[in-house]
Design a protein around this motif. Structure first.
Motif, PDB file in Angstrom:
ATOM      1  N   VAL A  10       0.866  -1.184   0.000  1.00 53.51           N
ATOM      2  CA  VAL A  10       0.000   0.000   0.000  1.00 53.51           C
ATOM      3  C   VAL A  10       0.901   1.231   0.000  1.00 53.51           C
ATOM      4  O   VAL A  10       1.760   1.388   0.861  1.00 53.51           O
ATOM      5  N   LEU A  11       0.684   2.095  -0.981  1.00 47.37           N
ATOM      6  CA  LEU A  11       1.473   3.327  -1.102  1.00 47.37           C
ATOM      7  C   LEU A  11       0.663   4.512  -0.578  1.00 47.37           C
ATOM      8  O   LEU A  11      -0.425   4.801  -1.091  1.00 47.37           O
ATOM      9  N   PHE A  12       1.194   5.195   0.441  1.00 48.02           N
ATOM     10  CA  PHE A  12       0.594   6.440   0.907  1.00 48.02           C
ATOM     11  C   PHE A  12       1.280   7.596   0.179  1.00 48.02           C
ATOM     12  O   PHE A  12       2.497   7.774   0.302  1.00 48.02           O
ATOM     13  N   VAL A  13       0.509   8.348  -0.582  1.00 49.69           N
ATOM     14  CA  VAL A  13       1.037   9.470  -1.357  1.00 49.69           C
ATOM     15  C   VAL A  13       0.787  10.746  -0.552  1.00 49.69           C
ATOM     16  O   VAL A  13      -0.346  11.229  -0.451  1.00 49.69           O
ATOM     17  N   VAL A  14       1.856  11.285   0.023  1.00 45.70           N
ATOM     18  CA  VAL A  14       1.759  12.389   0.976  1.00 45.70           C
ATOM     19  C   VAL A  14       2.306  13.648   0.309  1.00 45.70           C
ATOM     20  O   VAL A  14       3.510  13.841   0.198  1.00 45.70           O
ATOM     21  N   HIS A  15       1.414  14.538  -0.118  1.00 49.06           N
ATOM     22  CA  HIS A  15       1.834  15.750  -0.815  1.00 49.06           C
ATOM     23  C   HIS A  15       2.414  16.808   0.121  1.00 49.06           C
ATOM     24  O   HIS A  15       3.353  17.515  -0.243  1.00 49.06           O
ATOM     25  N   THR A  16       1.824  16.956   1.310  1.00 49.13           N
ATOM     26  CA  THR A  16       2.183  18.036   2.228  1.00 49.13           C
ATOM     27  C   THR A  16       2.052  17.528   3.664  1.00 49.13           C
ATOM     28  O   THR A  16       1.485  16.461   3.922  1.00 49.13           O
ATOM     29  N   VAL A  17       2.530  18.325   4.622  1.00 51.28           N
ATOM     30  CA  VAL A  17       2.340  17.975   6.029  1.00 51.28           C
ATOM     31  C   VAL A  17       0.858  18.004   6.383  1.00 51.28           C
ATOM     32  O   VAL A  17       0.389  17.216   7.202  1.00 51.28           O
ATOM     33  N   ALA A  18       0.095  18.886   5.747  1.00 55.38           N
ATOM     34  CA  ALA A  18      -1.351  18.931   5.989  1.00 55.38           C
ATOM     35  C   ALA A  18      -2.002  17.609   5.613  1.00 55.38           C
ATOM     36  O   ALA A  18      -2.831  17.064   6.358  1.00 55.38           O
ATOM     37  N   SER A  19      -1.634  17.059   4.455  1.00 56.60           N
ATOM     38  CA  SER A  19      -2.208  15.780   4.066  1.00 56.60           C
ATOM     39  C   SER A  19      -1.651  14.633   4.902  1.00 56.60           C
ATOM     40  O   SER A  19      -2.324  13.624   5.117  1.00 56.60           O
ATOM     41  N   ALA A  20      -0.422  14.789   5.425  1.00 49.30           N
ATOM     42  CA  ALA A  20       0.128  13.771   6.332  1.00 49.30           C
ATOM     43  C   ALA A  20      -0.760  13.641   7.567  1.00 49.30           C
ATOM     44  O   ALA A  20      -1.026  12.531   8.044  1.00 49.30           O
ATOM     45  N   ASN A  21      -1.232  14.767   8.096  1.00 47.63           N
ATOM     46  CA  ASN A  21      -2.125  14.722   9.250  1.00 47.63           C
ATOM     47  C   ASN A  21      -3.355  13.883   8.964  1.00 47.63           C
ATOM     48  O   ASN A  21      -3.804  13.104   9.808  1.00 47.63           O
ATOM     49  N   ARG A  22      -3.909  14.041   7.784  1.00 43.32           N
ATOM     50  CA  ARG A  22      -5.099  13.272   7.414  1.00 43.32           C
ATOM     51  C   ARG A  22      -4.777  11.795   7.222  1.00 43.32           C
ATOM     52  O   ARG A  22      -5.465  10.915   7.741  1.00 43.32           O
ATOM     53  N   LEU A  23      -3.702  11.512   6.507  1.00 45.02           N
ATOM     54  CA  LEU A  23      -3.392  10.121   6.180  1.00 45.02           C
ATOM     55  C   LEU A  23      -2.927   9.329   7.397  1.00 45.02           C
ATOM     56  O   LEU A  23      -3.140   8.110   7.465  1.00 45.02           O
ATOM     57  N   LEU A  24      -2.302   9.993   8.364  1.00 46.79           N
ATOM     58  CA  LEU A  24      -1.862   9.288   9.564  1.00 46.79           C
ATOM     59  C   LEU A  24      -3.038   8.719  10.344  1.00 46.79           C
ATOM     60  O   LEU A  24      -2.887   7.736  11.086  1.00 46.79           O
ATOM     61  N   ASP A  25      -4.228   9.311  10.191  1.00 47.48           N
ATOM     62  CA  ASP A  25      -5.414   8.761  10.849  1.00 47.48           C
ATOM     63  C   ASP A  25      -5.825   7.422  10.243  1.00 47.48           C
ATOM     64  O   ASP A  25      -6.589   6.672  10.868  1.00 47.48           O
ATOM     65  N   LEU A  26      -5.335   7.131   9.025  1.00 47.93           N
ATOM     66  CA  LEU A  26      -5.713   5.889   8.349  1.00 47.93           C
ATOM     67  C   LEU A  26      -4.704   4.766   8.552  1.00 47.93           C
ATOM     68  O   LEU A  26      -5.025   3.596   8.316  1.00 47.93           O
ATOM     69  N   VAL A  27      -3.504   5.085   8.977  1.00 42.85           N
ATOM     70  CA  VAL A  27      -2.477   4.056   9.164  1.00 42.85           C
ATOM     71  C   VAL A  27      -2.939   2.950  10.119  1.00 42.85           C
ATOM     72  O   VAL A  27      -2.701   1.762   9.865  1.00 42.85           O
ATOM     73  N   PRO A  28      -3.644   3.273  11.231  1.00 36.61           N
ATOM     74  CA  PRO A  28      -4.034   2.205  12.167  1.00 36.61           C
ATOM     75  C   PRO A  28      -4.992   1.169  11.592  1.00 36.61           C
ATOM     76  O   PRO A  28      -5.157   0.103  12.203  1.00 36.61           O
ATOM     77  N   ILE A  29      -5.619   1.419  10.440  1.00 31.66           N
ATOM     78  CA  ILE A  29      -6.522   0.391   9.899  1.00 31.66           C
ATOM     79  C   ILE A  29      -5.746  -0.835   9.428  1.00 31.66           C
ATOM     80  O   ILE A  29      -6.342  -1.909   9.221  1.00 31.66           O
ATOM     81  N   PHE A  30      -4.415  -0.698   9.296  1.00 26.39           N
ATOM     82  CA  PHE A  30      -3.579  -1.836   8.893  1.00 26.39           C
ATOM     83  C   PHE A  30      -2.791  -2.401  10.072  1.00 26.39           C
ATOM     84  O   PHE A  30      -1.843  -3.166   9.878  1.00 26.39           O
ATOM     85  N   ASP A  31      -3.192  -2.059  11.288  1.00 28.59           N
ATOM     86  CA  ASP A  31      -2.460  -2.445  12.482  1.00 28.59           C
ATOM     87  C   ASP A  31      -2.265  -3.960  12.580  1.00 28.59           C
ATOM     88  O   ASP A  31      -3.216  -4.738  12.475  1.00 28.59           O
ATOM     89  N   SER A  32      -1.013  -4.378  12.762  1.00 35.62           N
ATOM     90  CA  SER A  32      -0.627  -5.767  13.057  1.00 35.62           C
ATOM     91  C   SER A  32      -0.957  -6.764  11.948  1.00 35.62           C
ATOM     92  O   SER A  32      -0.948  -7.973  12.192  1.00 35.62           O
ATOM     93  N   ASP A  33      -1.215  -6.306  10.750  1.00 29.95           N
ATOM     94  CA  ASP A  33      -1.514  -7.216   9.632  1.00 29.95           C
ATOM     95  C   ASP A  33      -0.229  -7.524   8.868  1.00 29.95           C
ATOM     96  O   ASP A  33       0.280  -6.681   8.114  1.00 29.95           O
ATOM     97  N   LEU A  34       0.300  -8.734   9.042  1.00 34.34           N
ATOM     98  CA  LEU A  34       1.543  -9.147   8.392  1.00 34.34           C
ATOM     99  C   LEU A  34       1.391  -9.310   6.893  1.00 34.34           C
ATOM    100  O   LEU A  34       2.388  -9.466   6.182  1.00 34.34           O
ATOM    101  N   ARG A  35       0.164  -9.254   6.394  1.00 35.76           N
ATOM    102  CA  ARG A  35      -0.061  -9.420   4.949  1.00 35.76           C
ATOM    103  C   ARG A  35       0.130  -8.116   4.185  1.00 35.76           C
ATOM    104  O   ARG A  35       0.150  -8.137   2.948  1.00 35.76           O
ATOM    105  N   VAL A  36       0.232  -6.981   4.919  1.00 38.31           N
ATOM    106  CA  VAL A  36       0.241  -5.669   4.271  1.00 38.31           C
ATOM    107  C   VAL A  36       1.505  -4.905   4.665  1.00 38.31           C
ATOM    108  O   VAL A  36       1.884  -4.874   5.840  1.00 38.31           O
ATOM    109  N   GLU A  37       2.137  -4.282   3.653  1.00 42.66           N
ATOM    110  CA  GLU A  37       3.291  -3.426   3.889  1.00 42.66           C
ATOM    111  C   GLU A  37       2.974  -2.023   3.397  1.00 42.66           C
ATOM    112  O   GLU A  37       2.465  -1.846   2.278  1.00 42.66           O
ATOM    113  N   LEU A  38       3.270  -1.027   4.233  1.00 43.46           N
ATOM    114  CA  LEU A  38       3.007   0.366   3.864  1.00 43.46           C
ATOM    115  C   LEU A  38       4.284   1.035   3.371  1.00 43.46           C
ATOM    116  O   LEU A  38       5.342   0.896   3.975  1.00 43.46           O
ATOM    117  N   LEU A  39       4.155   1.759   2.266  1.00 43.07           N
ATOM    118  CA  LEU A  39       5.245   2.574   1.751  1.00 43.07           C
ATOM    119  C   LEU A  39       4.736   4.003   1.601  1.00 43.07           C
ATOM    120  O   LEU A  39       3.530   4.232   1.438  1.00 43.07           O
TER     121      LEU A  39
END
Length: 544
Positions: A10-39
């Motif tokens: 899964v690729l997180f495309v982070v344009h700005t720090v403002a969008s980083a704030n939004r996308l960081l709220d979504l990172v926990p939906i992949f918590d502890s899942d060994l099947r998924v790698e975030l880039l």
């Protein structure tokens, strides 16, 4: 070579720090899942990429370059922006809202460089210009937080309706999930139980609070007694990184010396908002979230032409009172706080999301559907905002100032009453500065303004700042009456005749209050009472 090679990427495309704030709220939906790698990556075409690399470094993220992202294949790409060559990514594309839904009008140019003529604006992220390329819909999934956005999309870009998914607002859900930590956040900010926390919020651009009324920060701090209020500032990441953190701190240097809490642009803003008693803001997402959290809100700027009609921000503009720049600010602030009734902003909150509490589950379901994976059996997480990330910029401990103008006296019953205002912003325009009589000046020994130090009746320091001893500091400030050394137990006064007095309060209080109370005694008794704001403290005096 990768250790894990059987993961979905899964690729997180982070344009700005403002969008980083939004996308960081979504990172926990992949918590502890060994099947998924975030880039993670930041596109070359980002408008304000400054600060994104630092954000990645703080979180321990090793990003890939945009060129590498375009040359690679992913199982899902998630972003909170529409700019750049997103359609060139080899991945299903999921776009979430950049702020509190899709609420801002933004002038955009056509390919020949002319401005759009659709009332001069388009709604950022929810019109044909943003969603289509050569007639083709760009995202595979367009996440909406409210049906109001669905109806606008059906009206304006019906071709994209098949990609729209109602999934709620993860940011508001996380703010509400953090409410039980409110007192922890306030303690982290240095807000005492009897104080009101005033938060000034500004989005970016010239019609924002900071763009149109930059003196508001110092005017408000100058008016508010320091022991009754704390003032914090939340500024949009584009203000931080469009100008640079160094420049922002320089612009607000006198306010920082006066105790302003400058909240860091990643995550800390949410905890500060939960902790607030009242928010003074504009048409930005933070002010709208404040209303959705059921806080009193005053608008210091609200350019109606920048706001899309029918949205939660538009509703905020209809309901929240405007701050009058030509009247004293404190009475307006106190009136809004006193007159506020719980549920007053329910109509705003209801337009932020019509799926409260469901955002994490719905975003996870959508992401795993696009990945072609079964969802984890474990419940989805909505972690509260971490108090340890709330480390505001300030001078000294949170909420402290480097110089105070203090008024007060001894009543007939012997109680010393005090009121303090930060001295650094006292030279704001006359309307903002209350008239103080019989005042004395208390200034830190290392304050950068020699005129303030030389005029001080009391200079103060912490034990680590004594250097060669109190005699050196007293000699450097020949007009002061005493040096106040602030200790964990209270305050140690160094008098010019070489004697010392140790002041120990029977309850927690700012030790500088003790020094000012002692200054108002012609001869120090063995015990006295001082009252500041709602605090009434008994103080014991012993030889140092």
């Amino acid at each position: 070579m990768s250790t894990r090679q059987d993961t979905r990427r899964v690729l997180f495309v982070v344009h700005t720090v403002a969008s980083a704030n939004r996308l960081l709220d979504l990172v926990p939906i992949f918590d502890s899942d060994l099947r998924v790698e975030l880039l993670f990556t930041c596109p070359d075409a980002s408008a304000i990429p400054t600060g994104v690399d630092h954000c990645f470094a703080q979180l321990g993220i090793l990003p890939i370059s945009w060129t590498q992202a375009l040359d690679s294949k992913f199982d899902l790409a998630i972003t909170a922006n529409h700019r750049g060559d997103l359609r060139k990514l080899s991945a299903p594309l999921m776009i979430v809202s950049h702020g509190v839904g899709y609420t801002k009008n933004s002038a955009r140019k056509t390919e020949n460089g002319k401005r759009k003529t659709e009332n001069g604006n388009t709604v950022y992220g929810l019109t044909r210009d943003w969603l289509l390329h050569d007639g083709e819909v760009i995202p595979d999934a367009l996440v909406l937080s409210h049906r109001e956005q669905w109806h606008r999309l059906a009206r304006d870009v019906p071709e994209a309706l098949g990609t729209a998914v109602l999934a709620g607002d993860p940011c508001l859900d996380r703010l509400r999930a953090s409410a039980f930590l409110r007192e922890r956040y306030r303690e982290r900010l240095g807000v005492r139980p009897h104080q009101q926390l005033v938060v000034i919020s500004s989005t970016w651009f010239s019609r924002s609070v900071f763009g149109s009324w930059p003196d508001l920060f110092r005017q408000l701090i100058a008016e508010l007694p320091a022991d009754e209020y704390r003032v914090a500032a939340i500024l949009h990441p584009h203000v931080w990184f469009g100008h640079s953190p160094h420049q922002l701190r320089l612009w607000l240097a006198d306010c920082l010396r006066a105790g302003l809490l400058l909240v860091p642009p990643v995550e800390g803003w949410g905890a500060t908002l939960v902790a607030a008693d009242v928010v003074v803001g504009d048409h930005g997402a933070v002010t709208t979230y404040a209303a959705a959290l059921d806080h009193p809100v005053l608008l210091a700027a609200f350019p109606e032409t920048d706001v899309a009609p029918g949205t939660c921000v538009h509703e905020l503009g209809r309901r929240a009172p405007l701050l009058d720049r030509d009247r004293p600010l404190r009475p307006q602030l106190d009136q809004v706080i006193a007159g506020f009734r719980p549920g007053q902003h329910r109509a705003v909150a209801d337009l932020v999301t019509d799926l409260p509490g469901e955002a994490a589950a719905r975003h996870r379901a959508l992401a795993y559907e696009l990945l072609g994976l079964a969802e984890p059996a474990e419940p989805v997480l909505t972690p509260p905002l971490d108090p340890d990330r709330l480390v505001p910029d300030t001078h000294g401990k949170p909420g402290s100032a480097l110089a105070f103008r203090v008024t007060g006296g001894r009543r007939a019953d012997g109680v010393v009453t005090l009121r303090r205002h930060p001295a650094d912003v006292f030279r704001a325009r006359p309307l903002a500065a209350p008239r103080l009589t019989d005042q004395h000046l208390v200034v830190h020994t290392e304050h950068p303004d020699p005129a303030l130090r030389q005029a001080a009746e009391i200079v103060f320091c912490h034990p680590a700042e004594l250097g060669g001893g109190p005699e050196i500091l007293l000699a450097a400030n020949p007009f002061c009456t005493m040096l106040a050394e602030l200790t964990a137990e209270g305050c140690l006064l160094h008098h010019r005749d070489g004697t010392r007095s140790r002041l120990t309060p029977e309850a927690a209080v700012d030790p500088l209050v003790l020094a000012s109370a002692a200054f108002l005694h012609e001869q120090l008794p063995a015990r006295f009472v001082v009252q500041v704001a709602a605090q009434r403290v008994v103080v014991r005096v012993t030889p140092g």
